[in-house]
Design an enzyme around this catalytic site. Sequence first.
Site, PDB file in Angstrom:
ATOM      1  CD  GLU A 162      -2.788  -1.289   2.509  1.00  0.00           C
ATOM      2  OE1 GLU A 162      -2.503  -0.500   2.987  1.00  0.00           O
ATOM      3  OE2 GLU A 162      -3.921  -2.328   2.144  1.00  0.00           O
ATOM      4  CD  GLU A 277      -4.494  -7.548   0.721  1.00  0.00           C
ATOM      5  OE1 GLU A 277      -4.997  -6.951   1.928  1.00  0.00           O
ATOM      6  OE2 GLU A 277      -3.222  -7.790   1.096  1.00  0.00           O
TER       7      GLU A 277
HETATM    8  C1  XIL Z   1      -5.571  -7.207   8.428  1.00  0.00           C
HETATM    9  C2  XIL Z   1      -6.005  -8.181   8.965  1.00  0.00           C
HETATM   10  O1  XIL Z   1      -7.015  -9.215   8.054  1.00  0.00           O
HETATM   11  C3  XIL Z   1      -6.535  -7.744   9.991  1.00  0.00           C
HETATM   12  O2  XIL Z   1      -6.463  -9.425  10.544  1.00  0.00           O
HETATM   13  C4  XIL Z   1      -5.715  -6.650  11.476  1.00  0.00           C
HETATM   14  O3  XIL Z   1      -6.140  -6.910  11.834  1.00  0.00           O
HETATM   15  C5  XIL Z   1      -4.979  -5.842  10.331  1.00  0.00           C
HETATM   16  O4  XIL Z   1      -5.009  -6.037   8.668  1.00  0.00           O
HETATM   17  N1  XIL Z   1      -4.535  -4.496   3.317  1.00  0.00           N
HETATM   18  C6  XIL Z   1      -4.059  -6.320   4.099  1.00  0.00           C
HETATM   19  C7  XIL Z   1      -4.012  -6.752   5.095  1.00  0.00           C
HETATM   20  O5  XIL Z   1      -2.875  -5.841   2.617  1.00  0.00           O
HETATM   21  O6  XIL Z   1      -2.854  -6.873   5.738  1.00  0.00           O
HETATM   22  C8  XIL Z   1      -5.520  -6.717   5.785  1.00  0.00           C
HETATM   23  O7  XIL Z   1      -5.082  -7.305   6.865  1.00  0.00           O
HETATM   24  C9  XIL Z   1      -6.109  -5.757   4.970  1.00  0.00           C
HETATM   25  C10 XIL Z   1      -6.187  -5.005   4.200  1.00  0.00           C
END
Ligand code: XIL
Length: 378
Positions: A162, A277
Site C-alpha cells: 500500500e 486478498e
Molecule cells: C488485516 C488483517 O486481516 C486483520 O486481521 C488485521 O487486524 C489488519 O490487517 N490489506 C492488507 C492486509 O494488506 O494486511 C490487511 O489485513 C487487510 C487489508
Amino acid sequence: MRTQRIGRRDLLAGLGVGLGVAGLAGGLMAQPEPIGLRAIAATRGIAYGAALGLRSVTEEPALAEAYARECAVLVPEGDAKWTGLHPASGVFRFDGLDRLLEIAVRHGQCVRGHTLLWHEALPEWVRDALPNGRIFELLTDHIFTVLGRYRGRIPVWDVVNEAVEPEDGREDGLRQTPWLSALGPRCLDLAFKAARAADPAALLMLNEHDLEYASPLQDRRRRAVLRLLETLLARGVPVDGLGMQSHLRIGRPFDARILHRFVGEVTDLGLTVMITELDVGDAAVTGDIATRDRAVADHARAYLDTVLDHACVKAVTSWGLSDRQSWLHHHPAGWRADGQPMRPLPLDTDLRPKPLWQALADAFRAAPARTPPAWIPG
Ligand code: XIL
C-alpha cells in the site's frame, strides 16, 4: 434391460449443476466437495490459496483440513507483519511463521510472505524510532533477518504494501507514511534491494489496494501505481510483480475493459500479477442469504474472468477461506444496514462451499491455461 444406478454426482450433472455444488443446498447435500480449488486452479497453471491466522487452523481441525484441501498457497494474515515478527527492538519472534511453514510443507503448499514495509501493523517502538535516525539500519536489519532466516523457503514476498495513496496529495501519488517521512521515496528502493540481497531467488511484489473499479479515484490510483512501477524499474529497483488486493465491493462501478487494459499495462512492464486478498463485500445487496450469495458469486466471476484472461496472472489468494474468519467482521467496511454478518469468502461458517466457491472453480476452469508459477511445489 440393464438397470442403471444413478449416482449423486450424475444426478447433479443431470440437473445442470457442475462439480463443487455439493453443500450449496444446505442440509440436503451438506457434503463438502472433495476436489479443492487448488486442484482445479492447477489444471490451468494457477496457484490458489488463502490467508490465515495461525490460531484458526491450530485450534480448528476442520478448518485446517479445508485449508489443506483448498489451498496451494498460505498467506500469514498477521504472523509476518512487523507486529507479528518484531514485537520489541532487537526481539524477533518466529514461532508463528515457523509453524505456518511446517503446515505448508506437510501439505505440499507454499507460503507468500506478507509484508515487510507497511504503514500499519507497526509496533509502537518502531513508530517511536522512525523519526529518530538509524531508520536505514532498522529497515534493512529487519528484512535481512527475516528473509535470511526463510531464504529458499518463502518464495514470494509482498515486500511493500500500500505505497500509493493519491488522496494524500503528493505529486508522485505516494502515501504519506512514517517510513516515507523518515527516508523519502527511497524507502521503497531500500526495501526491495534489501529483500533481493537477502534472498536472491524470492519473487518480490508491490501489493496495492483499490485498483479494481472504474471510479475517478481508482483511476488515479491505477495511474499512480503504473507510474511508480515504471520509475522503480527505471531506477533498477528489483520489483518482480504487482499484487492486486481485490477487496471487491458490490455496487462499485465495474468496467471489464478498464480493468483488462490495466492488467495488460502492468504485464507490458514485464511484471507478474497476482490477485492477493480477494473477498467480496455485499453491504449494498439486500435480500435473503441465497440472493446475497448469488450476487457475491456473480460479482467475483465477472472480476476473475477479466483478470484471469491475462496469462501473467499466476495466483489468486483470498483473504481468509471461510466466512468464520473474515477481517471484515472487525472492520467498518464489513458493516451491513441489516446487522447481518458479511459472507465474503468461498466457504460458509460451517465450511460448506458457497456459490463463490463455485464461481472461483468455474472461473479457473474457463481461464486460458498458463505456465504454472515456478515457485509453487510441483
Ligand atoms: C488485516 C488483517 O486481516 C486483520 O486481521 C488485521 O487486524 C489488519 O490487517 N490489506 C492488507 C492486509 O494488506 O494486511 C490487511 O489485513 C487487510 C487489508
